[in-house]
Design an enzyme around this catalytic site. Structure first.
Site, PDB file in Angstrom:
ATOM      1  NE  ARG A 103      -4.266  -1.462   0.072  1.00  0.00           N
ATOM      2  CZ  ARG A 103      -4.396  -2.484  -0.789  1.00  0.00           C
ATOM      3  NH1 ARG A 103      -3.451  -2.737  -1.671  1.00  0.00           N
ATOM      4  NH2 ARG A 103      -5.475  -3.248  -0.773  1.00  0.00           N
ATOM      5  CG  HIS A 108      -2.927  -0.940  -7.005  1.00  0.00           C
ATOM      6  ND1 HIS A 108      -3.377  -0.330  -5.874  1.00  0.00           N
ATOM      7  CD2 HIS A 108      -2.972  -2.266  -6.741  1.00  0.00           C
ATOM      8  CE1 HIS A 108      -3.702  -1.234  -4.968  1.00  0.00           C
ATOM      9  NE2 HIS A 108      -3.463  -2.439  -5.481  1.00  0.00           N
TER      10      HIS A 108
HETATM   11  P1  NDP Z   1      -1.746 -11.622   4.722  1.00  0.00           P
HETATM   12  O1  NDP Z   1      -2.737 -11.078   5.662  1.00  0.00           O
HETATM   13  O2  NDP Z   1      -1.881 -13.016   4.247  1.00  0.00           O
HETATM   14  O3  NDP Z   1      -0.269 -11.493   5.337  1.00  0.00           O
HETATM   15  C1  NDP Z   1       0.153 -10.377   6.062  1.00  0.00           C
HETATM   16  C2  NDP Z   1       1.535 -10.626   6.631  1.00  0.00           C
HETATM   17  O4  NDP Z   1       2.000  -9.414   7.247  1.00  0.00           O
HETATM   18  C3  NDP Z   1       1.565 -11.705   7.713  1.00  0.00           C
HETATM   19  O5  NDP Z   1       2.759 -12.452   7.621  1.00  0.00           O
HETATM   20  C4  NDP Z   1       1.557 -10.883   9.002  1.00  0.00           C
HETATM   21  O6  NDP Z   1       2.171 -11.506  10.120  1.00  0.00           O
HETATM   22  C5  NDP Z   1       2.404  -9.699   8.585  1.00  0.00           C
HETATM   23  N1  NDP Z   1       2.162  -8.548   9.467  1.00  0.00           N
HETATM   24  C6  NDP Z   1       0.987  -7.899   9.703  1.00  0.00           C
HETATM   25  N2  NDP Z   1       1.178  -6.905  10.597  1.00  0.00           N
HETATM   26  C7  NDP Z   1       2.486  -6.937  10.926  1.00  0.00           C
HETATM   27  C8  NDP Z   1       3.289  -6.173  11.809  1.00  0.00           C
HETATM   28  N3  NDP Z   1       2.790  -5.161  12.545  1.00  0.00           N
HETATM   29  N4  NDP Z   1       4.608  -6.494  11.917  1.00  0.00           N
HETATM   30  C9  NDP Z   1       5.126  -7.521  11.203  1.00  0.00           C
HETATM   31  N5  NDP Z   1       4.421  -8.284  10.340  1.00  0.00           N
HETATM   32  C10 NDP Z   1       3.120  -7.979  10.206  1.00  0.00           C
HETATM   33  O7  NDP Z   1      -1.717 -10.621   3.471  1.00  0.00           O
HETATM   34  P2  NDP Z   1      -1.419 -10.964   1.933  1.00  0.00           P
HETATM   35  O8  NDP Z   1      -0.092 -11.600   1.842  1.00  0.00           O
HETATM   36  O9  NDP Z   1      -2.556 -11.654   1.311  1.00  0.00           O
HETATM   37  O10 NDP Z   1      -1.391  -9.475   1.316  1.00  0.00           O
HETATM   38  C11 NDP Z   1      -0.505  -8.483   1.784  1.00  0.00           C
HETATM   39  C12 NDP Z   1      -0.898  -7.122   1.219  1.00  0.00           C
HETATM   40  O11 NDP Z   1      -0.591  -7.045  -0.172  1.00  0.00           O
HETATM   41  C13 NDP Z   1      -2.396  -6.801   1.256  1.00  0.00           C
HETATM   42  O12 NDP Z   1      -2.796  -6.382   2.533  1.00  0.00           O
HETATM   43  C14 NDP Z   1      -2.503  -5.691   0.221  1.00  0.00           C
HETATM   44  O13 NDP Z   1      -2.318  -4.440   0.839  1.00  0.00           O
HETATM   45  C15 NDP Z   1      -1.335  -5.961  -0.723  1.00  0.00           C
HETATM   46  N6  NDP Z   1      -1.783  -6.340  -2.069  1.00  0.00           N
HETATM   47  C16 NDP Z   1      -1.333  -5.615  -3.160  1.00  0.00           C
HETATM   48  C17 NDP Z   1      -1.698  -5.963  -4.438  1.00  0.00           C
HETATM   49  C18 NDP Z   1      -1.151  -5.239  -5.603  1.00  0.00           C
HETATM   50  O14 NDP Z   1      -1.585  -5.496  -6.743  1.00  0.00           O
HETATM   51  N7  NDP Z   1      -0.210  -4.343  -5.431  1.00  0.00           N
HETATM   52  C19 NDP Z   1      -2.605  -7.080  -4.689  1.00  0.00           C
HETATM   53  C20 NDP Z   1      -2.981  -7.805  -3.498  1.00  0.00           C
HETATM   54  C21 NDP Z   1      -2.588  -7.427  -2.241  1.00  0.00           C
HETATM   55  P3  NDP Z   1       1.589 -12.891  10.727  1.00  0.00           P
HETATM   56  O15 NDP Z   1       2.062 -13.937   9.729  1.00  0.00           O
HETATM   57  O16 NDP Z   1       2.243 -13.008  12.030  1.00  0.00           O
HETATM   58  O17 NDP Z   1       0.096 -12.735  10.758  1.00  0.00           O
HETATM   59  C1  OXD Z   2      -5.717  -6.066  -3.154  1.00  0.00           C
HETATM   60  C2  OXD Z   2      -5.214  -5.141  -4.136  1.00  0.00           C
HETATM   61  O1  OXD Z   2      -5.597  -5.782  -1.969  1.00  0.00           O
HETATM   62  O2  OXD Z   2      -5.602  -5.240  -5.295  1.00  0.00           O
HETATM   63  O3  OXD Z   2      -6.232  -7.115  -3.540  1.00  0.00           O
HETATM   64  O4  OXD Z   2      -4.382  -4.284  -3.822  1.00  0.00           O
END
Ligand code: NDP
Ligand code: OXD
Length: 310
Positions: free
Chosen positions: A225, A273
């Site tokens: 993000r 994006h």
């Molecule tokens: P998940 O919820 O599966 O994974 C999130 C990870 O971040 C987990 O490992 C979690 O830790 C870790 N995390 C969360 N908070 C913290 C913190 N405070 N400190 C350290 N680690 C933290 O998310 P996804 O992998 O599915 O997606 C990640 C992000 O990618 C989405 O939220 C979205 O914003 C972005 N995205 C972007 C896209 C694009 O096209 N650019 C498309 C899709 C998504 P833990 O394992 O301990 O829970």
């Molecule tokens: C998502 C994205 O969060 O598209 O899926 O960024």
């Protein structure tokens, strides 16, 4: 499944028809309609960027299915207290994210932009091969997407470190966890890939202080993000030579305003994006399967914890 089950679709900006057709085909007993103000009350919602009015008029919803992985914008709204919020759980996104991040890291590591510029000048010239060991990659966020990305980078034999909230074990990846290990994680990385969810804890996490802790000549890949990154701090570190550049797919304001410095910066590569797109057929299949499972009273993956923020 009860005949009365209603699904409302509220994704302003998306073409609704193919989603409606797909959801109706996958769930033949359900009534699936586009939401409009005053629409009948539904059991489940399929949403992306709905207005607050949508939830105010649909307080009875049992499940709210986001057609994306990140739910930061959704969680800013007042949601029906009993509704489960469910994010896409891969649905074809992780392979796209792995290919996007690997190409960004490899393009930087192999200096492919410099080769392209030389070729454009009619120059047939070679650069000294760089050592993979000198390019450890740090992946912040080891969830659905981050894990797949870290594994893909490890397949290319980059040293890979990862950081998450709770401790993780991933083959080929040195994992760090929690605030206490964040400094050690940053110091172990030269390339930083961001795949964290946007929460109050992670907002602005890539700033002067943290990015300065990467190994000298570091590189940033932000695919999570825009609000994770302090744009001016990134620019200052690139302009001072501390960082070599960045690949940025997500922005604080999208589309990125024309006056933003990222547009013209020679060391910043941008995409609009698009790192991992929502794939309609895969998403419909996943959402329909989860609605059926919820109707049977079975547990489902991808439920968001509103307190945790992801
Ligand atoms: P998940 O919820 O599966 O994974 C999130 C990870 O971040 C987990 O490992 C979690 O830790 C870790 N995390 C969360 N908070 C913290 C913190 N405070 N400190 C350290 N680690 C933290 O998310 P996804 O992998 O599915 O997606 C990640 C992000 O990618 C989405 O939220 C979205 O914003 C972005 N995205 C972007 C896209 C694009 O096209 N650019 C498309 C899709 C998504 P833990 O394992 O301990 O829970
Ligand atoms: C998502 C994205 O969060 O598209 O899926 O960024």
């Amino acid at each position: 499944m009860p005949l009365t089950m209603n699904i409302t679709f509220c994704c302003p900006g998306s073409t609704a028809e193919p989603w409606l057709l797909g959801l109706r085909a996958a769930l033949p007993q359900a009534q699936v309609e586009v939401w409009h103000s005053g629409a009948a009350r539904a059991d489940y919602a399929v949403v992306w960027a709905p207005p607050q009015q949508f939830f105010d008029e649909q307080p009875q919803l049992r499940g709210v299915f986001a057609i994306g992985a990140g739910v930061d914008a959704l969680l800013k709204l007042r949601l029906p207290a009993q509704a489960r919020v469910v994010r896409l759980d891969d649905a074809g996104m992780s392979v796209q994210m792995a290919e996007y991040v690997c190409q960004a890291v490899i393009r930087h590591f192999r200096e492919l932009d410099a080769y392209a510029a030389a070729i454009a000048q009619g120059q047939w010239s070679y650069r000294k091969p760089r050592k993979r060991a000198d390019f450890p990659v740090g992946v912040m966020g080891l969830g659905v997407l981050g894990t797949r990305v870290a594994q893909a980078l490890a397949q290319f034999e980059f040293p890979v470190v990862g950081w998450s909230r709770s401790a993780r074990t991933i083959e080929g990846v040195r994992c760090f966890a929690g605030a206490a290990q964040f400094k050690d994680f940053l110091a172990a990385a030269k390339v930083l890939v961001n795949l964290l969810p946007l929460t109050p804890d992670t907002q602005g996490i890539m700033c002067l202080d943290t990015l300065s802790q990467l190994q000298h000549g570091g590189y940033v890949v932000n695919v999570a993000r825009g609000a994770h990154l302090v744009d001016e701090d990134l620019l200052a570190l690139i302009d001072s030579g501390q960082l070599a550049g960045a690949t940025v797919d997500v922005f604080r304001t999208e589309p990125l305003p024309p006056e933003h410095r990222f547009w013209q910066h020679p060391k910043i590569t941008m995409t609009p994006h698009t790192a991992a797109r929502t794939l309609r057929d895969e998403s419909i299949a996943q959402i329909a399967g989860k609605i059926e499972a919820m109707e049977r009273g079975e547990p489902i993956a991808g439920i968001v914890d509103p307190v945790r923020g992801y």
